[in-house]
Scaffold this motif. Structure first.
Motif, PDB file in Angstrom:
ATOM      1  N   UNK A 461       0.814  -1.217   0.000  1.00 33.60           N
ATOM      2  CA  UNK A 461       0.000   0.000   0.000  1.00 33.60           C
ATOM      3  C   UNK A 461       0.841   1.258   0.000  1.00 33.60           C
ATOM      4  N   UNK A 462       2.119   1.147   0.363  1.00 36.53           N
ATOM      5  CA  UNK A 462       2.992   2.312   0.392  1.00 36.53           C
ATOM      6  C   UNK A 462       3.315   2.775   1.793  1.00 36.53           C
ATOM      7  N   UNK A 463       3.110   1.899   2.785  1.00 37.51           N
ATOM      8  CA  UNK A 463       3.362   2.303   4.181  1.00 37.51           C
ATOM      9  C   UNK A 463       4.823   2.666   4.399  1.00 37.51           C
ATOM     10  N   UNK A 464       5.705   1.766   4.040  1.00 37.14           N
ATOM     11  CA  UNK A 464       7.126   2.026   4.274  1.00 37.14           C
ATOM     12  C   UNK A 464       7.656   3.102   3.339  1.00 37.14           C
ATOM     13  N   UNK A 465       6.987   3.297   2.218  1.00 40.49           N
ATOM     14  CA  UNK A 465       7.398   4.377   1.315  1.00 40.49           C
ATOM     15  C   UNK A 465       7.367   5.720   2.024  1.00 40.49           C
ATOM     16  N   UNK A 466       6.350   5.937   2.872  1.00 44.35           N
ATOM     17  CA  UNK A 466       6.278   7.204   3.602  1.00 44.35           C
ATOM     18  C   UNK A 466       7.485   7.385   4.507  1.00 44.35           C
ATOM     19  N   UNK A 467       7.893   6.317   5.174  1.00 43.34           N
ATOM     20  CA  UNK A 467       9.056   6.405   6.052  1.00 43.34           C
ATOM     21  C   UNK A 467      10.328   6.637   5.243  1.00 43.34           C
ATOM     22  N   UNK A 468      10.451   5.947   4.103  1.00 38.08           N
ATOM     23  CA  UNK A 468      11.629   6.148   3.255  1.00 38.08           C
ATOM     24  C   UNK A 468      11.707   7.573   2.723  1.00 38.08           C
ATOM     25  N   UNK A 469      10.560   8.152   2.436  1.00 36.52           N
ATOM     26  CA  UNK A 469      10.548   9.545   1.993  1.00 36.52           C
ATOM     27  C   UNK A 469      10.933  10.482   3.127  1.00 36.52           C
ATOM     28  N   UNK A 470      10.463  10.177   4.340  1.00 35.95           N
ATOM     29  CA  UNK A 470      10.829  10.994   5.497  1.00 35.95           C
ATOM     30  C   UNK A 470      12.335  10.918   5.748  1.00 35.95           C
ATOM     31  N   UNK A 471      12.920   9.734   5.576  1.00 36.21           N
ATOM     32  CA  UNK A 471      14.354   9.561   5.786  1.00 36.21           C
ATOM     33  C   UNK A 471      15.179  10.071   4.601  1.00 36.21           C
ATOM     34  N   UNK A 472      14.532  10.473   3.538  1.00 34.70           N
ATOM     35  CA  UNK A 472      15.182  10.922   2.303  1.00 34.70           C
ATOM     36  C   UNK A 472      15.996   9.812   1.649  1.00 34.70           C
ATOM     37  N   UNK A 473      15.515   8.556   1.787  1.00 36.39           N
ATOM     38  CA  UNK A 473      16.102   7.492   0.992  1.00 36.39           C
ATOM     39  C   UNK A 473      15.688   7.655  -0.468  1.00 36.39           C
ATOM     40  N   UNK A 676       4.653  -2.132  15.090  1.00 40.73           N
ATOM     41  CA  UNK A 676       3.787  -2.795  14.149  1.00 40.73           C
ATOM     42  C   UNK A 676       4.575  -3.501  13.092  1.00 40.73           C
ATOM     43  N   UNK A 677       3.935  -3.804  11.975  1.00 39.22           N
ATOM     44  CA  UNK A 677       4.561  -4.670  11.001  1.00 39.22           C
ATOM     45  C   UNK A 677       5.062  -3.969   9.797  1.00 39.22           C
ATOM     46  N   UNK A 678       5.415  -4.780   8.800  1.00 44.37           N
ATOM     47  CA  UNK A 678       5.936  -4.255   7.539  1.00 44.37           C
ATOM     48  C   UNK A 678       7.425  -4.351   7.499  1.00 44.37           C
ATOM     49  N   UNK A 679       7.984  -4.324   6.332  1.00 41.15           N
ATOM     50  CA  UNK A 679       9.414  -4.390   6.144  1.00 41.15           C
ATOM     51  C   UNK A 679       9.935  -3.039   5.747  1.00 41.15           C
ATOM     52  N   UNK A 680      11.218  -2.857   5.914  1.00 36.56           N
ATOM     53  CA  UNK A 680      11.827  -1.570   5.587  1.00 36.56           C
ATOM     54  C   UNK A 680      12.113  -1.423   4.124  1.00 36.56           C
ATOM     55  N   UNK A 681      11.690  -2.354   3.341  1.00 31.62           N
ATOM     56  CA  UNK A 681      11.902  -2.236   1.909  1.00 31.62           C
ATOM     57  C   UNK A 681      10.922  -1.279   1.297  1.00 31.62           C
ATOM     58  N   UNK A 682      11.188  -0.788   0.085  1.00 32.83           N
ATOM     59  CA  UNK A 682      10.323   0.152  -0.573  1.00 32.83           C
ATOM     60  C   UNK A 682       8.949  -0.433  -0.777  1.00 32.83           C
ATOM     61  N   UNK A 683       7.981   0.385  -0.585  1.00 35.92           N
ATOM     62  CA  UNK A 683       6.618   0.005  -0.916  1.00 35.92           C
ATOM     63  C   UNK A 683       5.810  -0.407   0.264  1.00 35.92           C
ATOM     64  N   UNK A 684       6.430  -0.959   1.341  1.00 35.05           N
ATOM     65  CA  UNK A 684       5.771  -1.327   2.582  1.00 35.05           C
ATOM     66  C   UNK A 684       4.571  -2.182   2.443  1.00 35.05           C
TER      67      UNK A 684
END
Length: 684
Positions: A461-473, A676-684
């Motif tokens: 769904x893009x959950x981890x994408x938000x975190x990656x954007x916050x971290x500027x990955x 919670x869950x999810x992986x740190x990879x793109x896309x979450x």
């Protein structure tokens, strides 16, 4: 783990600068598992000239030492070239003594020559006329001793200078490769995350290790021999012309034949060496992947498939390596054969010249030595062609890594928040992995200081994408993200990430003691602070049971401790960092139920007065979150509290109903916990 995130490593062929991914926001993953096929780098002909010049250009900081190497080489070669001429003089003394002892004493050389001419022996007379012979006297031992001592001194000096040349050159090469490794390491730290998403980790490691080592070996061997060989060719050729222009012409006939053969063979071996090193990288990638995931391979019984892929890659490396070595190995035998033909020609013509009196025996003997010295460096240069081709092929692979487009540089005048409150705002954020396929479009929300924001939704769904954007990955396509009122794009990345602590589902530990792994969260932390973090996260209770305690050494996979204990160590690391912003990604997935309850309490303390992002799969763990964001296909479809979203009967309620259907209610209703869950990879 403050300011750092485990980088997802995807396997596959090279990709464009912007990641390309399937629907759902997850960029493509080429490897996917230990038994998936790896994409090999695209094969292309090595640009030998430009790559070789670029490699030599890296010697620029060593100019003075390179000049010293050349001076030593010139002096050493000059002395070595003079040596045969001196030995030729010794041969003339011995030959003259042997002939003189057979002539009648009391006569002069002129009388003996006249007698031979009168007898019709013109060739013998001409030979005696050129020799320094005294009738009736044998070998002049004192003169011979002086000549031999001079030759010994010359060769000894040449050897000392040659050693000095090799010693200085070794330092030049090692320092050059040292700087090359530093540049590669710095480039790896500058490259954006998408670069690593598309390339097999083993293939990158092969470039950083095998290829650089091959460059070092090639430089060491080729430069040492190449300089000496070329100077020897020039010096010997000059001496050959001085001794006998005719014999020099005979010896030089073999040169164009040798050069044509060398060039033709080298052109055939060049692409084979490119294949060899590409196959080496592919094989390393597969081996690294298979060993990293050996548990998965065995669980699914895929050993045969992994072995089959290994055999295929190994066979490709064998064919490429054997072909390259075979073709390049033809150079030396061809050079030796042509050189032997030239040697025979020189010996025959030289013998005729001595018999006719046109040359002395010492000059012919010196010339034969020169002819050997002339063909030997040519053969050495030819035999180094395979090393040179291999080294330049490896250098080009390293240069491709150095030339990869780095991430956008940090601003020249970076900004930083005046107060570390932890307020995060997404303002009309847009992002897509694939240019023609939107993922996150016009997304806005605010995480207030001290609040917990849970992000839930289906996989992709893009959950981890938000975190990656916050971290500027990854960089935004539109909108902005602010931290305490400052655009994160206007901050230095290290400054931004130093304010963020991450606890990931996939633990990462490095080879070192338990104390060092915890202290990684905040360099310079005192022993008391490290132990306080360990006690707060229940690490201390199992560390005390270990024989070496906090001095227990772990390997890079955390061997010696369980998966749950490794997770505890990463939580202690984040606790020690004391970040203003916390990101939790299924942080308690690897611990037992009892430990999870304890960790939930520790996490509650860790989250106190900090803004927290929780990527959640288990909804029971985020029921007390201040804000729950429900994402689908990169969009926030619902937001609110747990009870509010359940009452709304929308996407969150459907997720909740599916997750707890048949479970007799919400098993987490009595437990408030952050992660919670999810992986740190793109896309979450």
């Amino acid at each position: 783990m403050s300011g750092r995130a485990a980088q997802p490593v995807a396997k596959g062929p090279a990709a464009p600068a912007r990641p390309v991914g399937p629907p759902g926001g997850r960029p493509p993953v080429g490897g996917g598992g230990p038994f998936r096929q790896l994409g090999m780098p695209a094969e292309k002909a090595v640009s030998f000239g430009p790559s070789a010049r670029r490699l030599l250009a890296r010697l620029a900081p060593e100019r003075s030492r390179v000049v010293a190497v050349l001076v030593f080489a010139v002096a050493s070669v000059a002395l070595a070239v003079v040596g045969p001429r001196i030995l030729g003089r010794a041969t003339d003394l011995v030959f003259a003594g042997a002939v003189g002892s057979r002539l009648p004493a009391g006569t002069s050389t002129a009388e003996v020559v006249a007698q031979q001419r009168a007898a019709g022996h013109d060739d013998l007379a001409a030979m005696l006329e050129r020799m320094d012979v005294v009738p009736g006297r044998g070998v002049d031992t004192s003169a011979l001793a002086r000549v031999l001592l001079l030759a010994l001194a010359v060769y000894a000096a040449a050897s000392v200078l040659g050693w000095a040349q090799g010693h200085v050159l070794n330092g030049v090469v090692q320092r050059t490769v040292y700087r090359l490794r530093e540049d590669v390491e710095a480039q790896l730290n500058r490259l954006p995350l998408p670069y690593f998403d598309r390339r097999p980790r083993g293939e990158l490691l092969s470039r950083v290790t095998n290829d650089i080592d091959n460059v070092a070996q090639s430089l060491q061997q080729t430069m040492s021999q190449l300089v000496t060989s070329l100077l020897t060719v020039v010096g010997v050729l000059a001496m050959m012309v001085v001794v006998s222009p005719l014999l020099a012409l005979v010896a030089l006939v073999a040169v164009p034949v040798s050069m044509v053969a060398t060039v033709r063979i080298a052109k055939r071996s060049q692409p084979l060496f490119v294949r060899q090193w590409a196959a080496t990288g592919a094989l390393n990638g597969h081996v690294e992947e298979a060993f990293t995931g050996h548990d998965v391979v065995r669980v699914f019984g895929r050993q045969q498939e992994v072995l089959a892929v290994f055999e295929e890659r190994n066979d490709e490396l064998f064919r490429a390596g054997a072909g390259a070595q075979f073709v390049s190995g033809l150079i030396m035998p061809v050079m030796v054969f042509v050189g032997n033909l030239g040697y025979v020609a020189v010996a025959v013509v030289g013998g005729l010249r001595v018999a006719s009196g046109a040359m002395s025996l010492g000059d012919v003997q010196a010339f034969i030595q020169y002819s050997r010295q002339f063909t030997q460096p040519l053969a050495q240069v030819a035999s180094m062609a395979n090393l040179l081709q291999s080294g330049v092929a490896s250098a080009e692979r390293v240069f491709e890594l150095l030339d990869a487009e780095p991430q956008r540089p940090d601003p020249v005048q970076p900004q930083r928040p005046t107060a570390a409150r932890g307020r995060v705002a997404f303002e009309h954020v847009s992002f897509r992995y694939e240019a023609e396929r939107p993922l996150v479009e016009d997304l806005s929300f605010v995480a207030e200081p001290g609040h917990t924001v849970a992000i839930v939704g289906p996989t992709g769904a893009g959950k981890t994408t938000l975190v990656n954007l916050l971290m500027r990955f990854y960089e935004l396509d539109g909108g902005r993200i602010t931290l305490d009122g400052v655009d994160v794009a206007a901050m230095r990345r290290d400054e931004l990430r130093s304010r963020i602590g991450m606890v990931l589902q996939d633990t990462w530990l490095f080879g070192g003691t338990i104390r060092d792994n915890i202290a990684f969260g905040r360099p310079g932390a005192s022993e008391a602070e490290i132990r306080a973090a360990a006690e707060a996260t229940f690490v201390d209770r199992f560390v005390r049971a270990l024989p070496e305690g906090y001095d227990t050494v772990l390997d890079d996979e955390g061997g010696g401790v369980s998966a749950g204990e490794r997770q505890l160590l990463t939580i202690a690391r984040a606790f020690l960092a004391e970040p203003s912003l916390l990101v939790l990604d299924e942080a308690t997935s690897s611990v037992d139920t009892r430990t999870e309850v304890l960790l939930q309490r520790a996490m509650a303390a860790l989250r106190a007065d900090r803004t927290s992002f929780v990527i959640a799969h288990r909804l029971s763990t985020i029921r007390d979150a201040d804000l729950i964001l429900v994402m689908e296909s990169g969009r926030i479809v619902e937001r609110g509290g747990h009870d509010e979203l359940l009452a709304a009967g929308g996407a969150y309620a459907r997720l909740h109903a599916r997750q707890f259907a048949g479970a007799g209610g919400d098993p987490g209703a009595a437990t408030a916990a952050p992660p919670g869950g999810g992986r740190a990879g793109p896309g979450g």
